[in-house]
Design a protein around this motif. Structure first.
Motif, mmCIF file in Angstrom:
data_model
loop_
_atom_site.group_PDB
_atom_site.id
_atom_site.type_symbol
_atom_site.label_atom_id
_atom_site.label_comp_id
_atom_site.label_asym_id
_atom_site.label_seq_id
_atom_site.Cartn_x
_atom_site.Cartn_y
_atom_site.Cartn_z
ATOM 1 N N HIS A 12 43.173 46.089 46.423
ATOM 2 C CA HIS A 12 43.797 46.073 45.090
ATOM 3 C C HIS A 12 42.803 45.710 43.982
ATOM 4 N N PHE A 13 41.540 46.069 44.153
ATOM 5 C CA PHE A 13 40.566 45.788 43.100
ATOM 6 C C PHE A 13 40.980 46.444 41.777
ATOM 7 N N GLY A 75 47.593 37.892 38.431
ATOM 8 C CA GLY A 75 46.273 38.098 37.839
ATOM 9 C C GLY A 75 45.622 39.362 38.360
ATOM 10 N N LYS A 76 44.435 39.653 37.819
ATOM 11 C CA LYS A 76 43.707 40.868 38.205
ATOM 12 C C LYS A 76 42.654 40.522 39.252
ATOM 13 N N VAL A 77 42.574 41.373 40.285
ATOM 14 C CA VAL A 77 41.594 41.200 41.361
ATOM 15 C C VAL A 77 40.317 41.929 40.968
ATOM 16 N N LEU A 78 39.198 41.191 40.950
ATOM 17 C CA LEU A 78 37.907 41.793 40.598
ATOM 18 C C LEU A 78 36.917 41.614 41.734
ATOM 19 N N GLU A 89 37.269 37.742 43.150
ATOM 20 C CA GLU A 89 37.935 36.664 42.436
ATOM 21 C C GLU A 89 39.184 37.209 41.774
ATOM 22 N N ILE A 90 40.064 36.309 41.409
ATOM 23 C CA ILE A 90 41.252 36.682 40.640
ATOM 24 C C ILE A 90 41.154 36.022 39.269
ATOM 25 N N ILE A 91 41.340 36.828 38.245
ATOM 26 C CA ILE A 91 41.409 36.314 36.884
ATOM 27 C C ILE A 91 42.879 36.179 36.530
ATOM 28 N N PRO A 92 43.406 34.959 36.512
ATOM 29 C CA PRO A 92 44.854 34.800 36.365
ATOM 30 C C PRO A 92 45.334 34.960 34.927
ATOM 31 N N THR A 93 46.521 35.518 34.809
ATOM 32 C CA THR A 93 47.190 35.578 33.509
ATOM 33 C C THR A 93 48.421 34.669 33.484
ATOM 34 N N LYS A 94 48.894 34.303 34.691
ATOM 35 C CA LYS A 94 50.076 33.444 34.777
ATOM 36 C C LYS A 94 49.976 32.609 36.054
#
Length: 438
Positions: A12-13, A75-78, A89-94
């Motif tokens: 899920h990148f 969050g978004k998976v990068l 890493e995951i950049i979380p939004t919530k």
């Protein structure tokens, strides 16, 4: 949004995902927060940049978050090769805190050796969060699944027998008494009587995985007052050899499948190797085994003790089996009748049963059963049993196929497979003479 397990995040990148997990670690640096999350499949890093104004609420939340709390994160998976943990890493939004842990844990769950086993058992719900301990039950679950799978492939039926019974004389072991309304009942020492009832019922092939109770005041590393038994029985056998053949085939199937799925995990985590048998398990009579142990290793005991396998004899039998047959398994047969249950069939006065030794420990007692009413009644009376087994003897008055079976202790073979120091490690919740909690 559907929850994603951590082990599947690499699919899920650049996508927004939702994960639910424990807070495993927090590194709160000057400009950034790193939060390690853990679910049952693995770990992943959250990265929160403090300089971004939109992250102010998240930063404050992490500042007040204790380890081992649970969270739901969107969050978004990068993909990020600089991140040592799986390169992502995951950049979380919530972030939603779904439960908050007290800041001080009663034991260090990161180090399973930081506390004595009995302290760990007091807080077993925390102790099992340790990856090492969790892996024990991943392996155990797959082990049981494979044995089930093998039996289902042979058209066995899984049954569930009662654990409250009226009779207390299934074997020589002590039983637990239970107040049952206006009379006494007992916790079942095994499903043996009911397995044979299923044979008399025409089921032909059955098995059960369930609790077994033994009121033995024993504090060894391989005994417990309640364990999980894996028992089976099947009809129209020709001899006890059919029972031994089925057991060796089932165990070989299980070990092969287990090695394919978890061989590397077992080796790396537990320092134990899964050895898949490549030949039939050797067989030896009890008297012949004692003669071999005396001749080869100087193991001498009184003749009176040779009516059964001593603990030391079990250990030496493993050495003997490896040296002579290159086999971790050894069937021991021809035990005297006073050391076998009354329902074992006899041939020329010798019970048609066996013990199976694996890695120096007995893991199975199996046998061809006596299915004829008159000899069974005679053997029961010989053991001083009559009233308590009347209900059981009824099963054989109206025809019953020749049959046999065996039972395995799931916890014991887990202990041996993973080279664990005791059953306390191999059981989800241990029960012994001095432990009834948690």
């Amino acid at each position: 949004m559907k929850r994603i397990y951590i082990e599947d995040l690499n699919k899920h990148f650049n996508e927004e995902v939702e994960i639910c997990a424990f807070v495993d670690n927090i590194r709160n640096l000057q400009w950034v927060q790193f939060v390690i999350l853990r679910d049952k499949t693995g770990k992943v890093q959250l990265t929160i940049e403090k300089s971004e104004e939109s992250n102010s609420a998240l930063v404050e939340m992490i500042n007040n978050l204790s380890l081992e709390s649970t969270v739901k994160v969107v969050g978004k998976v990068l993909e990020n090769e600089k991140v040592k943990l799986n390169g992502m890493e995951i950049i979380p939004t919530k972030i939603e805190v779904t439960s908050k842990s007290l800041p001080e844990l009663p034991l260090n769950i990161k180090d399973k050796n930081a506390a004595e086993i009995d302290t760990r058992l007091d807080y077993r719900f925390l102790d099992l969060r340790n990856e090492y301990n969790a892996n024990i039950f991943k392996v155990q679950s797959e082990m049981v699944r494979l044995m089930r799978e093998y039996l289902y492939s042979l058209d066995f039926t899984e049954i569930h027998t009662p654990k409250l019974i009226a009779a207390a004389s299934e074997s020589g072991s002590e039983v637990f008494e239970v107040k049952y309304f206006d009379r006494l009942a007992y916790l079942a020492q095994s499903p043996q009587f009911y397995k044979q009832m299923a044979m008399a019922s025409g089921f032909e092939r059955i098995f059960e995985v369930g609790p077994v109770f033994r009121a033995e005041n024993s504090n060894t590393n391989r005994h417990t007052t309640e364990f999980t038994g894996f028992d089976l029985e099947f009809s129209y056998i020709n001899s006890v050899e059919d029972v031994m053949c089925l057991e060796e085939e089932m165990l070989t199937y299980m070990l092969k499948g287990l090695n394919e799925k978890y061989g590397e995990l077992v080796k790396n985590t537990f320092g134990s190797e899964i050895i898949v048998p490549t030949a039939k398990f050797p067989r030896i009579k009890l008297a012949d085994l004692y003669k071999e142990l005396e001749d080869r290793y100087g193991y001498v005991i009184d003749d009176a003790a040779k009516v059964d396998l001593t603990t030391e004899a079990e250990k030496l039998s493993y050495k003997y089996s490896m040296e002579v047959y290159n086999s971790e398994f050894l069937f021991v047969t021809d035990f005297p009748k006073d050391k076998r249950a009354f329902y074992h069939m006899r041939k020329d006065g010798i019970p048609q049963g066996y013990d199976l030794i694996w890695r120096g420990v007995e893991i199975t007692t199996g046998a061809q059963r006596e299915h004829r009413y008159e000899p069974l009644l005679e053997q029961a009376l010989e053991k001083g049993l009559q009233k308590d087994v009347e209900f059981y003897l009824e099963f054989f008055k109206y025809g019953c196929p020749p049959h046999g079976g065996f039972g395995l202790g799931v916890d014991r073979i887990t202990m041996l497979l993973l080279n664990l120091p005791s059953l306390k490690e191999a059981m989800f919740i241990f029960r012994g003479p001095n432990r009834l909690n948690p």
